[in-house]
Design a protein around this motif. Structure first.
Motif, mmCIF file in Angstrom:
data_model
loop_
_atom_site.group_PDB
_atom_site.id
_atom_site.type_symbol
_atom_site.label_atom_id
_atom_site.label_comp_id
_atom_site.label_asym_id
_atom_site.label_seq_id
_atom_site.Cartn_x
_atom_site.Cartn_y
_atom_site.Cartn_z
ATOM 1 N N LEU A 74 12.176 67.326 40.309
ATOM 2 C CA LEU A 74 12.056 66.313 41.364
ATOM 3 C C LEU A 74 11.113 65.188 40.951
ATOM 4 O O LEU A 74 11.353 64.022 41.274
ATOM 5 N N ALA A 75 10.042 65.530 40.257
ATOM 6 C CA ALA A 75 9.112 64.491 39.807
ATOM 7 C C ALA A 75 9.810 63.527 38.856
ATOM 8 O O ALA A 75 9.624 62.310 38.929
ATOM 9 N N LYS A 76 10.664 64.052 37.965
ATOM 10 C CA LYS A 76 11.415 63.180 37.061
ATOM 11 C C LYS A 76 12.425 62.339 37.824
ATOM 12 O O LYS A 76 12.618 61.165 37.530
ATOM 13 N N GLN A 77 13.068 62.961 38.810
ATOM 14 C CA GLN A 77 14.108 62.258 39.567
ATOM 15 C C GLN A 77 13.522 61.122 40.400
ATOM 16 O O GLN A 77 14.123 60.054 40.505
ATOM 17 N N GLN A 81 11.338 55.623 41.973
ATOM 18 C CA GLN A 81 10.923 55.272 43.333
ATOM 19 C C GLN A 81 9.408 55.219 43.446
ATOM 20 O O GLN A 81 8.853 54.345 44.103
ATOM 21 N N ARG A 82 8.730 56.161 42.793
ATOM 22 C CA ARG A 82 7.273 56.175 42.835
ATOM 23 C C ARG A 82 6.716 54.923 42.155
ATOM 24 O O ARG A 82 5.780 54.286 42.657
ATOM 25 N N THR A 86 4.494 51.967 43.864
ATOM 26 C CA THR A 86 3.207 51.575 43.287
ATOM 27 C C THR A 86 3.150 50.066 43.114
ATOM 28 O O THR A 86 2.131 49.433 43.401
ATOM 29 N N ARG A 87 4.263 49.465 42.686
ATOM 30 C CA ARG A 87 4.293 48.004 42.515
ATOM 31 C C ARG A 87 4.168 47.288 43.853
ATOM 32 O O ARG A 87 3.549 46.234 43.941
ATOM 33 N N LEU A 88 4.767 47.845 44.897
ATOM 34 C CA LEU A 88 4.664 47.227 46.218
ATOM 35 C C LEU A 88 3.253 47.333 46.770
ATOM 36 O O LEU A 88 2.777 46.420 47.454
ATOM 37 N N GLU A 89 2.583 48.416 46.505
ATOM 38 C CA GLU A 89 1.218 48.593 46.986
ATOM 39 C C GLU A 89 0.235 47.721 46.212
ATOM 40 O O GLU A 89 -0.758 47.271 46.764
ATOM 41 N N ARG A 90 0.545 47.476 44.949
ATOM 42 C CA ARG A 90 -0.353 46.671 44.111
ATOM 43 C C ARG A 90 0.410 45.431 43.661
ATOM 44 O O ARG A 90 1.174 45.463 42.709
ATOM 45 N N PRO A 91 0.217 44.313 44.322
ATOM 46 C CA PRO A 91 0.989 43.099 44.014
ATOM 47 C C PRO A 91 0.798 42.599 42.586
ATOM 48 O O PRO A 91 1.678 41.936 42.053
ATOM 49 N N GLU A 92 -0.306 42.903 41.952
ATOM 50 C CA GLU A 92 -0.506 42.432 40.575
ATOM 51 C C GLU A 92 0.510 43.046 39.625
ATOM 52 O O GLU A 92 0.782 42.514 38.556
ATOM 53 N N LEU A 94 3.676 43.383 40.419
ATOM 54 C CA LEU A 94 4.983 42.781 40.680
ATOM 55 C C LEU A 94 5.369 41.766 39.610
ATOM 56 O O LEU A 94 6.545 41.523 39.375
ATOM 57 N N SER A 95 4.394 41.180 38.962
ATOM 58 C CA SER A 95 4.700 40.189 37.935
ATOM 59 C C SER A 95 5.253 40.826 36.672
ATOM 60 O O SER A 95 5.869 40.165 35.857
ATOM 61 N N GLN A 96 5.052 42.140 36.527
ATOM 62 C CA GLN A 96 5.571 42.816 35.347
ATOM 63 C C GLN A 96 7.036 43.186 35.578
ATOM 64 O O GLN A 96 7.421 43.596 36.665
ATOM 65 N N PRO A 97 7.882 43.001 34.561
ATOM 66 C CA PRO A 97 9.291 43.336 34.741
ATOM 67 C C PRO A 97 9.491 44.854 34.832
ATOM 68 O O PRO A 97 8.807 45.626 34.187
ATOM 69 N N THR A 98 10.439 45.239 35.650
ATOM 70 C CA THR A 98 10.778 46.650 35.796
ATOM 71 C C THR A 98 11.765 47.026 34.692
ATOM 72 O O THR A 98 12.790 46.363 34.541
ATOM 73 N N PRO A 99 11.471 48.045 33.918
ATOM 74 C CA PRO A 99 12.407 48.424 32.859
ATOM 75 C C PRO A 99 13.718 48.953 33.464
ATOM 76 O O PRO A 99 13.721 49.706 34.401
ATOM 77 N N GLY A 100 14.823 48.483 32.925
ATOM 78 C CA GLY A 100 16.132 48.953 33.363
ATOM 79 C C GLY A 100 16.750 48.142 34.487
ATOM 80 O O GLY A 100 17.900 48.358 34.839
#
Length: 104
Positions: A74-77, A81-82, A86-92, A94-100
């Motif tokens: 489940l942790a891998k799955q 989402q986690r 984390t990106r939503l909680e820490r706006p800094e 958001l500027s980094q691209p999400t892989p994939g």
């Protein structure tokens, strides 16, 4: 009369057993180490477990192993989402691209 003769024969066998057998060494009793009717308790002996306790321990270890495996799966799955939360909680972040994910 037969009962009396059987009792006399039985008494003779008991006397032979108590007198003759120790003399020939078969039933000799060492006064320093008298015979015991139970096993002596040892310090290193593992605790006795019943069949039910062994089954419970086996089931518990099996469930613990399955629980660990499932939580790892489940942790891998849910890792993407986690990471998104984390990106939503820490706006800094958001500027980094999400892989994939494709960029707009």
């Amino acid at each position: 009369m037969h009962v009396l003769s059987l009792l006399i024969a039985l008494t003779g066998l008991v006397l032979v057993a108590t007198e003759i057998l120790p003399r020939v060494g078969y039933a000799a009793v060492d006064p320093k180490h008298p015979p015991q009717f139970t096993c002596p308790e040892t310090q290193n002996a593992p605790p006795r477990t019943t069949a039910v306790e062994e089954r419970v321990q086996s089931a518990r270890s099996s469930l613990e192993a399955r629980w660990k495996l499932r939580t790892e799966e489940l942790a891998k799955q849910f890792r993407p989402q986690r990471d998104a939360l984390t990106r939503l909680e820490r706006p800094e972040l958001l500027s980094q691209p999400t892989p994939g994910l494709p960029r707009d």
